[in-house]
Design a protein around this motif. Structure first.
Motif, PDB file in Angstrom:
ATOM      1  N   GLU A 120      -2.372  -5.913  -2.420  1.00 11.87           N
ATOM      2  CA  GLU A 120      -2.363  -4.612  -3.084  1.00 11.87           C
ATOM      3  C   GLU A 120      -2.733  -4.797  -4.555  1.00 11.87           C
ATOM      4  OE1 GLU A 120       0.728  -0.901  -3.980  1.00 11.87           O
ATOM      5  OE2 GLU A 120       1.299  -2.546  -2.642  1.00 11.87           O
ATOM      6  N   ARG A 121      -3.568  -3.908  -5.063  1.00 10.15           N
ATOM      7  CA  ARG A 121      -3.934  -3.969  -6.480  1.00 10.15           C
ATOM      8  C   ARG A 121      -2.680  -3.813  -7.341  1.00 10.15           C
ATOM      9  NH1 ARG A 121      -9.331  -1.877  -7.300  1.00 10.15           N
ATOM     10  NH2 ARG A 121     -10.661  -3.111  -5.915  1.00 10.15           N
ATOM     11  N   ASP A 122      -2.479  -4.767  -8.243  1.00  7.50           N
ATOM     12  CA  ASP A 122      -1.304  -4.784  -9.112  1.00  7.50           C
ATOM     13  C   ASP A 122      -0.009  -4.806  -8.302  1.00  7.50           C
ATOM     14  OD1 ASP A 122      -2.951  -4.591 -11.401  1.00  7.50           O
ATOM     15  OD2 ASP A 122      -3.085  -2.418 -11.106  1.00  7.50           O
ATOM     16  N   GLY A 174       0.803  -1.205   0.000  1.00  6.83           N
ATOM     17  CA  GLY A 174       0.000   0.000   0.000  1.00  6.83           C
ATOM     18  C   GLY A 174       0.843   1.265   0.000  1.00  6.83           C
ATOM     19  N   GLY A 175       0.230   2.350   0.422  1.00  5.95           N
ATOM     20  CA  GLY A 175       0.856   3.662   0.409  1.00  5.95           C
ATOM     21  C   GLY A 175      -0.126   4.695  -0.102  1.00  5.95           C
ATOM     22  N   ALA A 176       0.332   5.915  -0.277  1.00  6.29           N
ATOM     23  CA  ALA A 176      -0.539   7.002  -0.716  1.00  6.29           C
ATOM     24  C   ALA A 176      -1.178   6.677  -2.065  1.00  6.29           C
ATOM     25  CB  ALA A 176       0.256   8.304  -0.803  1.00  6.29           C
ATOM     26  N   GLY A 177      -2.488   6.677  -2.108  1.00  4.54           N
ATOM     27  CA  GLY A 177      -3.214   6.422  -3.341  1.00  4.54           C
ATOM     28  C   GLY A 177      -3.363   4.964  -3.720  1.00  4.54           C
ATOM     29  N   ALA A 178      -2.751   4.053  -2.980  1.00  3.26           N
ATOM     30  CA  ALA A 178      -2.814   2.626  -3.320  1.00  3.26           C
ATOM     31  C   ALA A 178      -4.103   2.001  -2.796  1.00  3.26           C
ATOM     32  CB  ALA A 178      -1.604   1.891  -2.745  1.00  3.26           C
ATOM     33  N   PHE A 233      -2.236  -7.066  12.692  1.00  2.00           N
ATOM     34  CA  PHE A 233      -1.385  -7.470  11.576  1.00  2.00           C
ATOM     35  C   PHE A 233      -1.581  -6.538  10.382  1.00  2.00           C
ATOM     36  CE2 PHE A 233      -1.542  -9.861   7.519  1.00  2.00           C
ATOM     37  CZ  PHE A 233      -0.192 -10.144   7.369  1.00  2.00           C
ATOM     38  N   ILE A 234      -2.822  -6.206  10.071  1.00  2.00           N
ATOM     39  CA  ILE A 234      -3.103  -5.339   8.927  1.00  2.00           C
ATOM     40  C   ILE A 234      -2.546  -3.935   9.173  1.00  2.00           C
ATOM     41  CG2 ILE A 234      -4.953  -4.264   7.588  1.00  2.00           C
ATOM     42  CD1 ILE A 234      -6.623  -6.810   8.203  1.00  2.00           C
ATOM     43  N   ARG A 235      -2.740  -3.404  10.365  1.00  2.00           N
ATOM     44  CA  ARG A 235      -2.223  -2.058  10.662  1.00  2.00           C
ATOM     45  C   ARG A 235      -0.701  -2.021  10.600  1.00  2.00           C
ATOM     46  NH1 ARG A 235      -6.608  -2.000  14.542  1.00  2.00           N
ATOM     47  NH2 ARG A 235      -5.204  -2.862  16.113  1.00  2.00           N
ATOM     48  N   ALA A 236      -0.053  -3.138  10.952  1.00  2.00           N
ATOM     49  CA  ALA A 236       1.415  -3.166  10.957  1.00  2.00           C
ATOM     50  C   ALA A 236       1.997  -3.327   9.558  1.00  2.00           C
ATOM     51  CB  ALA A 236       1.906  -4.300  11.856  1.00  2.00           C
ATOM     52  N   ARG A 237       1.224  -3.882   8.609  1.00  2.00           N
ATOM     53  CA  ARG A 237       1.799  -4.217   7.301  1.00  2.00           C
ATOM     54  C   ARG A 237       1.233  -3.402   6.148  1.00  2.00           C
ATOM     55  NH1 ARG A 237       4.259  -9.284   7.872  1.00  2.00           N
ATOM     56  NH2 ARG A 237       5.271  -8.814   5.883  1.00  2.00           N
ATOM     57  N   VAL A 238       0.229  -2.557   6.407  1.00  3.49           N
ATOM     58  CA  VAL A 238      -0.356  -1.718   5.358  1.00  3.49           C
ATOM     59  C   VAL A 238      -0.006  -0.261   5.645  1.00  3.49           C
ATOM     60  CG1 VAL A 238      -2.471  -0.973   4.190  1.00  3.49           C
ATOM     61  CG2 VAL A 238      -2.245  -3.340   4.982  1.00  3.49           C
ATOM     62  N   GLU A 239       0.593   0.394   4.668  1.00  2.30           N
ATOM     63  CA  GLU A 239       1.029   1.780   4.838  1.00  2.30           C
ATOM     64  C   GLU A 239      -0.169   2.707   5.022  1.00  2.30           C
ATOM     65  OE1 GLU A 239       4.071   2.829   5.014  1.00  2.30           O
ATOM     66  OE2 GLU A 239       5.385   1.442   3.929  1.00  2.30           O
ATOM     67  N   ALA A 248     -10.621   3.702  11.515  1.00  4.28           N
ATOM     68  CA  ALA A 248      -9.946   4.794  12.223  1.00  4.28           C
ATOM     69  C   ALA A 248      -8.606   5.134  11.594  1.00  4.28           C
ATOM     70  CB  ALA A 248      -9.757   4.419  13.694  1.00  4.28           C
ATOM     71  N   ARG A 249      -8.033   4.234  10.819  1.00  2.92           N
ATOM     72  CA  ARG A 249      -6.692   4.440  10.268  1.00  2.92           C
ATOM     73  C   ARG A 249      -6.681   4.603   8.751  1.00  2.92           C
ATOM     74  NH1 ARG A 249      -1.547   3.022  12.500  1.00  2.92           N
ATOM     75  NH2 ARG A 249       0.069   2.651  10.930  1.00  2.92           N
ATOM     76  N   TYR A 250      -7.640   3.971   8.051  1.00  2.00           N
ATOM     77  CA  TYR A 250      -7.619   3.952   6.589  1.00  2.00           C
ATOM     78  C   TYR A 250      -8.961   4.400   6.016  1.00  2.00           C
ATOM     79  CZ  TYR A 250      -3.761   0.741   7.630  1.00  2.00           C
ATOM     80  OH  TYR A 250      -2.622   0.168   8.130  1.00  2.00           O
ATOM     81  N   ALA A 251      -8.904   4.962   4.819  1.00  2.00           N
ATOM     82  CA  ALA A 251     -10.120   5.148   4.035  1.00  2.00           C
ATOM     83  C   ALA A 251     -10.577   3.771   3.570  1.00  2.00           C
ATOM     84  CB  ALA A 251      -9.848   6.060   2.848  1.00  2.00           C
TER      85      ALA A 251
END
Length: 325
Positions: free
Chosen positions: A189-191, A142-146, A208-214, A232-235
């Motif tokens: 992650e998509r693509d 993940g990351g910005a826009g991912a 686990f998800i919060r630790a491994r997804v940007e 609370a953390r992600y869109a």
């Protein structure tokens, strides 16, 4: 109509026949080249990193001595194939068989193809899965826009129904289950790449998800309440699978694609996967799914390189020479 990639010659860049035609020297040269690509296969000391080494073999497998630290080593020293019992060509053949099996391969079939015991094939298969899993060790997605898809798939804990209808129980209820059922949570992650882990329930996977997804990622998930804490953390975008598989750009189809491969490996190859090793099989299927568009020669080279990069296996080296804990 365009030809599918898997039917084209571009997907077949290595064959089992080519490996089995290698003599001992050619097989060792192939392994050395993939282990030490920076030096075009010239030995590098695994103890001190010295590049000045000379041959001290007295027949059989190659062996070298480092000029700097004066320690002896072989091309498999410090790798997953350390203390190997088979010829190196057999290991290369096993890797070709392994990467060509798109839904995995059982230890019994691998044992018959290689002419070894089922125990030896079982350990070898798990060493290769360990190498596959090491590729995503500590990785983030993940990351910005991912866009990252999250979903869970329950595996194991099957209860055979009673013969007579009046004796059957509702197997969905907790009091009628075995306690062996586990959920494989996929974060894809998509693509991009796929991360997997195993839990007792989907709710346990939030950390686990919060630790491994940007941060900055957009997570797509189904309507299960298990994923509510991630808001609370992600869109987030949610999809109700009772109504549609995808709607308004929200879907988990790529995560479901991974689960389809995992299910087919369980049903068609292994028939049963123990909960103790479920995370290893899940990581194997994630690796296969992520590299499904790579030629088999690329998969072969990638896996041999990962085998060489991994240290000696703590769990499987000498597995049958000691009591398994």
């Amino acid at each position: 109509m365009a030809q599918h990639f898997l039917l084209s010659a571009a997907s077949r860049t290595i064959s089992l026949k080519a490996v089995l035609r290698m003599d001992n020297a050619e097989a060792w040269a192939t392994f050395r080249r993939l282990r030490w690509p920076e030096t075009q296969g010239e030995p590098v000391c695994p103890h001190c990193g010295g590049c000045i080494c000379y041959d001290v073999a007295r027949g059989g497998s190659p062996r070298y001595r480092c000029r700097a630290c004066r320690r002896d080593f072989s091309p498999t020293s410090g790798t997953l194939f350390a203390y190997h019992k088979l010829h190196v060509r057999d290991y290369l053949a096993a890797i070709v068989i392994f990467v060509n099996a798109v839904k995995g391969i059982s230890s019994l079939q691998l044992a018959r193809d290689l002419g070894v015991s089922a125990k030896a094939a079982w350990v070898l298969g798990h060493k290769l899965r360990e190498a596959m899993a090491s590729e995503m060790k500590g990785a983030m997605v993940g990351g910005a826009g991912a866009v990252v898809e999250v979903d869970g798939c329950y595996v194991g804990g099957h209860i055979r129904p009673e013969n007579r209808k009046e004796d059957r129980k509702d197997r969905r209820l907790a009091q009628h289950q075995t306690g062996k059922r586990r959920v494989v949570v996929a974060v894809r992650e998509r693509d991009g790449r796929t991360l997997t882990s195993v839990f007792r329930s989907e709710e346990e996977s939030a950390a686990f998800i919060r630790a491994r997804v940007e941060r900055g990622s957009t997570i797509h998930a189904d309507e299960a309440a298990s994923w509510d804490d991630l808001r609370a953390r992600y869109a987030m975008k949610r999809i109700n699978h009772k109504e549609a598989f995808s709607f308004a750009d929200a879907c988990t189809n790529q995560a479901e694609s991974f689960f389809a491969r995992l299910r087919r490996a369980e049903w068609g190859q292994h028939h049963h996967i123990s909960g103790l090793y479920l995370h290893r099989y899940a990581a194997e299927m994630a690796w296969r799914e992520d590299h499904r568009r790579d030629a088999n020669g690329t998969l072969f080279s990638r896996l041999v390189a990962r085998v060489a990069a991994c240290a000696q296996s703590v769990d499987f080296t000498g597995r049958w020479q000691r009591r398994a804990g």
